[in-house]
Design a protein around this motif. Structure first.
Motif, PDB file in Angstrom:
ATOM      1  N   ARG A 126      29.963   4.068  29.391  1.00 40.47           N
ATOM      2  CA  ARG A 126      30.444   3.906  30.784  1.00 40.47           C
ATOM      3  C   ARG A 126      31.806   3.224  30.810  1.00 40.47           C
ATOM      4  NH1 ARG A 126      24.665   2.054  32.292  1.00 40.47           N
ATOM      5  NH2 ARG A 126      23.849   4.011  33.127  1.00 40.47           N
ATOM      6  N   GLN A 127      31.925   2.179  30.023  1.00 34.18           N
ATOM      7  CA  GLN A 127      33.188   1.429  30.011  1.00 34.18           C
ATOM      8  C   GLN A 127      34.315   2.278  29.437  1.00 34.18           C
ATOM      9  OE1 GLN A 127      33.493  -1.412  31.546  1.00 34.18           O
ATOM     10  NE2 GLN A 127      31.315  -1.429  32.013  1.00 34.18           N
ATOM     11  N   ALA A 128      34.018   3.061  28.394  1.00 32.20           N
ATOM     12  CA  ALA A 128      35.050   3.898  27.755  1.00 32.20           C
ATOM     13  C   ALA A 128      35.574   4.949  28.738  1.00 32.20           C
ATOM     14  CB  ALA A 128      34.479   4.571  26.505  1.00 32.20           C
ATOM     15  N   ILE A 129      34.671   5.586  29.477  1.00 34.87           N
ATOM     16  CA  ILE A 129      35.072   6.608  30.452  1.00 34.87           C
ATOM     17  C   ILE A 129      35.930   5.980  31.551  1.00 34.87           C
ATOM     18  CG2 ILE A 129      34.217   8.137  32.275  1.00 34.87           C
ATOM     19  CD1 ILE A 129      31.699   8.577  30.532  1.00 34.87           C
ATOM     20  N   GLN A 130      35.482   4.863  32.073  1.00 34.60           N
ATOM     21  CA  GLN A 130      36.203   4.237  33.188  1.00 34.60           C
ATOM     22  C   GLN A 130      37.578   3.739  32.743  1.00 34.60           C
ATOM     23  OE1 GLN A 130      33.680   2.020  36.152  1.00 34.60           O
ATOM     24  NE2 GLN A 130      32.081   2.334  34.642  1.00 34.60           N
ATOM     25  N   ALA A 131      37.657   3.257  31.499  1.00 32.37           N
ATOM     26  CA  ALA A 131      38.958   2.793  30.996  1.00 32.37           C
ATOM     27  C   ALA A 131      39.920   3.974  30.865  1.00 32.37           C
ATOM     28  CB  ALA A 131      38.772   2.096  29.651  1.00 32.37           C
ATOM     29  N   LEU A 132      39.416   5.116  30.345  1.00 37.14           N
ATOM     30  CA  LEU A 132      40.259   6.300  30.177  1.00 37.14           C
ATOM     31  C   LEU A 132      40.773   6.788  31.546  1.00 37.14           C
ATOM     32  CD1 LEU A 132      39.453   9.321  27.857  1.00 37.14           C
ATOM     33  CD2 LEU A 132      40.243   9.697  30.182  1.00 37.14           C
ATOM     34  N   LEU A 133      39.883   6.919  32.511  1.00 37.37           N
ATOM     35  CA  LEU A 133      40.289   7.426  33.829  1.00 37.37           C
ATOM     36  C   LEU A 133      41.239   6.448  34.527  1.00 37.37           C
ATOM     37  CD1 LEU A 133      36.957   8.931  35.195  1.00 37.37           C
ATOM     38  CD2 LEU A 133      38.967  10.162  34.395  1.00 37.37           C
ATOM     39  N   THR A 134      40.963   5.164  34.402  1.00 38.87           N
ATOM     40  CA  THR A 134      41.818   4.168  35.057  1.00 38.87           C
ATOM     41  C   THR A 134      43.232   4.233  34.479  1.00 38.87           C
ATOM     42  OG1 THR A 134      39.904   2.767  35.457  1.00 38.87           O
ATOM     43  CG2 THR A 134      42.064   1.701  35.567  1.00 38.87           C
ATOM     44  N   ARG A 135      43.298   4.431  33.153  1.00 42.01           N
ATOM     45  CA  ARG A 135      44.614   4.531  32.510  1.00 42.01           C
ATOM     46  C   ARG A 135      45.392   5.729  33.055  1.00 42.01           C
ATOM     47  NH1 ARG A 135      44.946   6.572  27.350  1.00 42.01           N
ATOM     48  NH2 ARG A 135      42.761   6.060  26.997  1.00 42.01           N
ATOM     49  N   TYR A 136      44.738   6.907  33.128  1.00 40.75           N
ATOM     50  CA  TYR A 136      45.458   8.088  33.607  1.00 40.75           C
ATOM     51  C   TYR A 136      45.707   8.056  35.116  1.00 40.75           C
ATOM     52  CZ  TYR A 136      45.368  10.083  28.976  1.00 40.75           C
ATOM     53  OH  TYR A 136      45.594  10.289  27.642  1.00 40.75           O
ATOM     54  N   SER A 137      44.938   7.271  35.851  1.00 44.83           N
ATOM     55  CA  SER A 137      45.160   7.189  37.309  1.00 44.83           C
ATOM     56  C   SER A 137      46.456   6.457  37.621  1.00 44.83           C
ATOM     57  CB  SER A 137      43.985   6.476  37.983  1.00 44.83           C
ATOM     58  OG  SER A 137      44.036   5.082  37.726  1.00 44.83           O
ATOM     59  N   VAL A 177      40.683  15.074  25.878  1.00 39.35           N
ATOM     60  CA  VAL A 177      39.903  13.907  26.317  1.00 39.35           C
ATOM     61  C   VAL A 177      38.682  13.687  25.426  1.00 39.35           C
ATOM     62  CG1 VAL A 177      40.712  13.838  28.708  1.00 39.35           C
ATOM     63  CG2 VAL A 177      38.756  15.286  28.104  1.00 39.35           C
ATOM     64  N   ALA A 178      38.125  14.765  24.852  1.00 39.30           N
ATOM     65  CA  ALA A 178      36.993  14.594  23.941  1.00 39.30           C
ATOM     66  C   ALA A 178      37.428  13.753  22.739  1.00 39.30           C
ATOM     67  CB  ALA A 178      36.467  15.959  23.487  1.00 39.30           C
ATOM     68  N   GLN A 179      38.592  14.091  22.182  1.00 37.76           N
ATOM     69  CA  GLN A 179      39.108  13.337  21.044  1.00 37.76           C
ATOM     70  C   GLN A 179      39.373  11.871  21.438  1.00 37.76           C
ATOM     71  OE1 GLN A 179      39.204  14.078  17.950  1.00 37.76           O
ATOM     72  NE2 GLN A 179      40.252  12.194  17.330  1.00 37.76           N
ATOM     73  N   GLU A 180      39.905  11.675  22.644  1.00 37.47           N
ATOM     74  CA  GLU A 180      40.166  10.291  23.085  1.00 37.47           C
ATOM     75  C   GLU A 180      38.865   9.497  23.212  1.00 37.47           C
ATOM     76  OE1 GLU A 180      42.922   9.214  26.016  1.00 37.47           O
ATOM     77  OE2 GLU A 180      44.464  10.603  25.336  1.00 37.47           O
ATOM     78  N   LEU A 181      37.813  10.169  23.664  1.00 34.91           N
ATOM     79  CA  LEU A 181      36.523   9.476  23.767  1.00 34.91           C
ATOM     80  C   LEU A 181      35.997   9.125  22.370  1.00 34.91           C
ATOM     81  CD1 LEU A 181      34.777  11.457  26.660  1.00 34.91           C
ATOM     82  CD2 LEU A 181      35.622   9.107  26.748  1.00 34.91           C
ATOM     83  N   VAL A 182      36.168  10.074  21.431  1.00 38.82           N
ATOM     84  CA  VAL A 182      35.733   9.798  20.057  1.00 38.82           C
ATOM     85  C   VAL A 182      36.490   8.583  19.509  1.00 38.82           C
ATOM     86  CG1 VAL A 182      35.774  10.689  17.685  1.00 38.82           C
ATOM     87  CG2 VAL A 182      34.979  12.157  19.558  1.00 38.82           C
ATOM     88  N   GLU A 183      37.798   8.558  19.752  1.00 40.07           N
ATOM     89  CA  GLU A 183      38.605   7.431  19.255  1.00 40.07           C
ATOM     90  C   GLU A 183      38.198   6.121  19.933  1.00 40.07           C
ATOM     91  OE1 GLU A 183      42.646   8.765  19.770  1.00 40.07           O
ATOM     92  OE2 GLU A 183      42.379  10.332  18.240  1.00 40.07           O
ATOM     93  N   ALA A 184      37.674   6.232  21.157  1.00 37.05           N
ATOM     94  CA  ALA A 184      37.230   5.025  21.872  1.00 37.05           C
ATOM     95  C   ALA A 184      35.825   4.608  21.443  1.00 37.05           C
ATOM     96  CB  ALA A 184      37.283   5.260  23.380  1.00 37.05           C
ATOM     97  N   GLY A 185      35.205   5.399  20.543  1.00 34.70           N
ATOM     98  CA  GLY A 185      33.922   4.964  20.007  1.00 34.70           C
ATOM     99  C   GLY A 185      32.711   5.744  20.482  1.00 34.70           C
ATOM    100  N   VAL A 186      32.934   6.843  21.242  1.00 36.20           N
ATOM    101  CA  VAL A 186      31.796   7.667  21.666  1.00 36.20           C
ATOM    102  C   VAL A 186      31.448   8.622  20.513  1.00 36.20           C
ATOM    103  CG1 VAL A 186      30.954   9.327  23.382  1.00 36.20           C
ATOM    104  CG2 VAL A 186      32.533   7.514  24.081  1.00 36.20           C
ATOM    105  N   ALA A 187      30.184   8.690  20.128  1.00 36.26           N
ATOM    106  CA  ALA A 187      29.766   9.560  19.025  1.00 36.26           C
ATOM    107  C   ALA A 187      30.016  11.024  19.398  1.00 36.26           C
ATOM    108  CB  ALA A 187      28.287   9.347  18.713  1.00 36.26           C
ATOM    109  N   LYS A 188      30.546  11.790  18.444  1.00 32.80           N
ATOM    110  CA  LYS A 188      30.904  13.185  18.725  1.00 32.80           C
ATOM    111  C   LYS A 188      29.690  13.983  19.222  1.00 32.80           C
ATOM    112  CE  LYS A 188      33.909  16.742  16.832  1.00 32.80           C
ATOM    113  NZ  LYS A 188      34.731  17.228  15.708  1.00 32.80           N
ATOM    114  N   GLU A 189      28.529  13.722  18.618  1.00 35.80           N
ATOM    115  CA  GLU A 189      27.334  14.481  19.023  1.00 35.80           C
ATOM    116  C   GLU A 189      26.810  14.058  20.390  1.00 35.80           C
ATOM    117  OE1 GLU A 189      27.696  12.570  16.385  1.00 35.80           O
ATOM    118  OE2 GLU A 189      26.003  11.192  16.115  1.00 35.80           O
ATOM    119  N   ASP A 190      27.388  12.982  20.958  1.00 42.34           N
ATOM    120  CA  ASP A 190      26.988  12.562  22.302  1.00 42.34           C
ATOM    121  C   ASP A 190      27.962  13.054  23.371  1.00 42.34           C
ATOM    122  OD1 ASP A 190      24.760  11.284  21.380  1.00 42.34           O
ATOM    123  OD2 ASP A 190      25.639   9.276  21.362  1.00 42.34           O
TER     124      ASP A 190
END
Lengths: 111, 111
Positions: B8-19, B79-92
């Motif tokens: 949740r935190q990773a997604i919100q940080a990514l969107l807040t940055r691009y906003s 964005v998938a790659q950015e989530l992976v770099e932020a620590g989200v498991a690829k299979e998730d």
């Protein structure tokens, strides 16, 4: 502030009611997005109909400076009228789907 | 549950940055919709460019059954790659923009 809280409740009640209409396709979902912190409220349809992507914002309201903006309405439901019937003052509803110069002729709010 | 909270935190940080990238048109707004109750997260562009309506969901993620779904991405950012770099498991990560039968070939998660 009490009035704003009432508007928030009216919008969320309206969207929640329409979110209960289920899509006919099994791989399409009705999704509610309710964000009372940023005052953004949406009903979406998201998924797949066989090989076709389904992705629509069906209804979208936000609240800015005490006014309820209708940002999207893909239905033939008169959502502005429904909000008025739910107690939102007509002058506090802005039809964001009309360009700014037209809003003075709508009978609804201007910014 | 700790992992979900991290996603949740990773997604919100990514969107807040691009906003924070502001639209060029003065009557267009960047809008964030963050709904951690229903696990829906969006970045939109909404407004008017002269007489043309501007209304796009730029990025949209949701979380279902522990997986992060990418439901929309109108940018050329991976964005998938950015989530992976932020620590989200690829299979998730599920690429909702690909039809279900294709997802097994993406290297990302399947449902």
């Amino acid at each position: 502030m009490v009035q704003i809280e009432y508007y928030r409740q009216a919008i969320q009640a309206l969207l929640t009611r329409y979110s209960q209409i289920q899509p006919q396709q099994s791989e399409v979902e009705s999704q509610l997005l309710l964000d009372p912190v940023r005052d953004q409220y949406q009903l979406m349809r998201v998924g797949w109909n066989r090989l076709s992507r389904v992705y629509h914002v069906v209804m979208h309201f936000d609240i800015k400076d005490g006014k309820v903006w209708i940002q999207q309405n893909m239905t033939d439901i008169d959502v502005a009228q429904e909000l008025v019937e739910a107690g939102v003052a007509k002058e506090d509803i802005v039809l964001g789907l009309h360009p700014p110069y037209k809003r003075q002729f709508t009978g609804y709010g201007v910014v």
